[in-house]
Scaffold this active site. Structure first.
Site, PDB file in Angstrom:
ATOM      1  N   ASP A 140      -7.145 119.657 -31.475  1.00 46.78           N
ATOM      2  CA  ASP A 140      -6.671 120.274 -30.322  1.00 46.78           C
ATOM      3  C   ASP A 140      -5.522 121.105 -30.697  1.00 46.78           C
ATOM      4  O   ASP A 140      -4.324 120.530 -30.423  1.00 46.78           O
ATOM      5  CB  ASP A 140      -6.704 119.706 -28.924  1.00 46.78           C
ATOM      6  N   GLU A 151     -10.730 123.622 -30.156  1.00 44.68           N
ATOM      7  CA  GLU A 151     -10.227 124.243 -28.938  1.00 44.68           C
ATOM      8  C   GLU A 151      -9.586 125.608 -29.023  1.00 44.68           C
ATOM      9  O   GLU A 151      -8.451 125.755 -29.769  1.00 44.68           O
ATOM     10  CB  GLU A 151      -9.613 123.318 -27.869  1.00 44.68           C
ATOM     11  N   GLY A 211     -13.613 118.999 -19.238  1.00 43.78           N
ATOM     12  CA  GLY A 211     -13.378 119.052 -17.652  1.00 43.78           C
ATOM     13  C   GLY A 211     -14.669 118.872 -16.939  1.00 43.78           C
ATOM     14  O   GLY A 211     -14.640 119.626 -16.135  1.00 43.78           O
ATOM     15  N   ASP A 220     -12.046 112.173 -29.412  1.00 44.96           N
ATOM     16  CA  ASP A 220     -11.834 113.488 -28.564  1.00 44.96           C
ATOM     17  C   ASP A 220     -10.408 113.713 -28.629  1.00 44.96           C
ATOM     18  O   ASP A 220      -9.498 112.992 -29.486  1.00 44.96           O
ATOM     19  CB  ASP A 220     -11.897 113.120 -27.088  1.00 44.96           C
TER      20      ASP A 220
END
Ligand SMILES: [Zn+2]
Length: 303
Positions: free
Chosen positions: A115, A145, A233, A83
């Protein structure tokens, strides 16, 4: 029959309108109860760790997580994902990200996330493209992202209702279209009202706000990109929005705060790692069965 790749599994999830959870591991003993809960529910999920979890918590790093995961692995039900590796981190520091991806791929991670969301669009495209070339050469899908899923930063968030009403940081549809075409990323993490749980010292124990999702924006993003979309989230989003999101292109949902706090509260209250593991097992079971409604889904997505 050979096992399906994670890329194929997430595609299957999108096709049938469900989301595969990715459970974040800030503490290594969480892995065993996670894997057991997922397998016991005959579901499918990813176990993952993000750079903040080995910098600010106790997951130690991709190698330690892979080693612990190997002890409990049940590949029919659970695979390992890397991640958030940010290009610029939550403390505004630049990260030397390529060696982290090379290491993870060597360690057997089956999908990864770059990211670049704190960069401008052109730089985000460039960094993501670099990681896509590296990972695709090893047949590993890449999540990227676009937009700003806030919450990891040190400072407090603006008031949530203000944030939601202004659409600050929401993923732009035209940018998403260009981003996916130019990077050839496999999955895209979008910002549509979702926020990360706080990880800063002094705020990480707070109850997370109940986020809402702009499903109209999500539907526009689904049409513009035509790839599986990811909701970060996932903890604390109202259930009706999560179920709605699955119908509009969200095929992977990251869950961190819910299970981290379950572990921390039980450990603090009892001093027992075993009790903390039991709390993770119970919370994960609830998430799969009641919140996401994906108990028994394994055969439909993972063959
Ligand atoms: Zn995230």
């Amino acid at each position: 029959m050979p096992m399906l790749s994670v890329a194929a599994i997430i595609k299957n999830a999108r096709a049938i309108g469900v989301a595969i959870p990715a459970f974040n591991v800030p503490y290594l003993p969480m892995i065993e109860p996670l894997v057991n809960a997922i397998a016991d529910q005959d579901s499918f999920a990813l176990v993952d760790t993000a750079r903040p979890e080995w910098i600010k918590f106790e997951s130690k790093g991709p190698a330690a997580v892979a080693e612990e995961f190997a002890k409990w692995r049940k590949p029919d039900h659970v695979r390992l994902h890397l991640d958030h590796v940010p290009v610029i981190d939550e403390d505004d520091q630049r990260v030397d990200y390529l060696p982290i991806f090379k290491e993870a791929i060597t360690l057997g991670y089956e999908s990864v996330m770059i990211d670049g969301s704190r960069l401008c669009l052109d730089e985000n495209i460039q960094a993501t493209r670099e990681v896509v070339e590296l990972a695709h050469a090893a047949n590993i899908p890449v999540e990227a992202e676009l937009g700003a899923v806030l919450g990891h930063e040190v400072g407090p968030l603006p008031p949530y209702e203000e944030l939601y009403a202004s659409g600050l940081g929401f993923t732009d549809v035209n940018e998403a279209d260009r981003f996916v075409r130019e990077t050839e990323c496999d999955w895209l993490s979008v910002a549509i009202g979702n926020v990360h749980g706080a990880i800063a010292v002094g705020r990480k124990d707070q109850k997370k706000i109940e986020a809402r999702l702009n499903l109209d924006r999500l539907e526009q993003l689904r049409r513009a990109t035509n790839i599986p979309l990811v909701l970060h989230g996932g903890s604390g989003v109202k259930q009706a929005y999560v179920i709605g999101a699955m119908k509009h292109g969200i095929a992977k949902i990251n869950v961190a705060t819910e299970i981290r706090q379950a572990y921390e509260v039980a450990l603090k209250g009892t001093g027992s790692v075993v009790k903390a593991q039991e709390a993770v097992y119970a919370r994960t079971t609830w998430l799969l069965k009641e919140y996401l409604g994906i108990a028994g889904i394994r055969a439909r997505v993972a063959g």
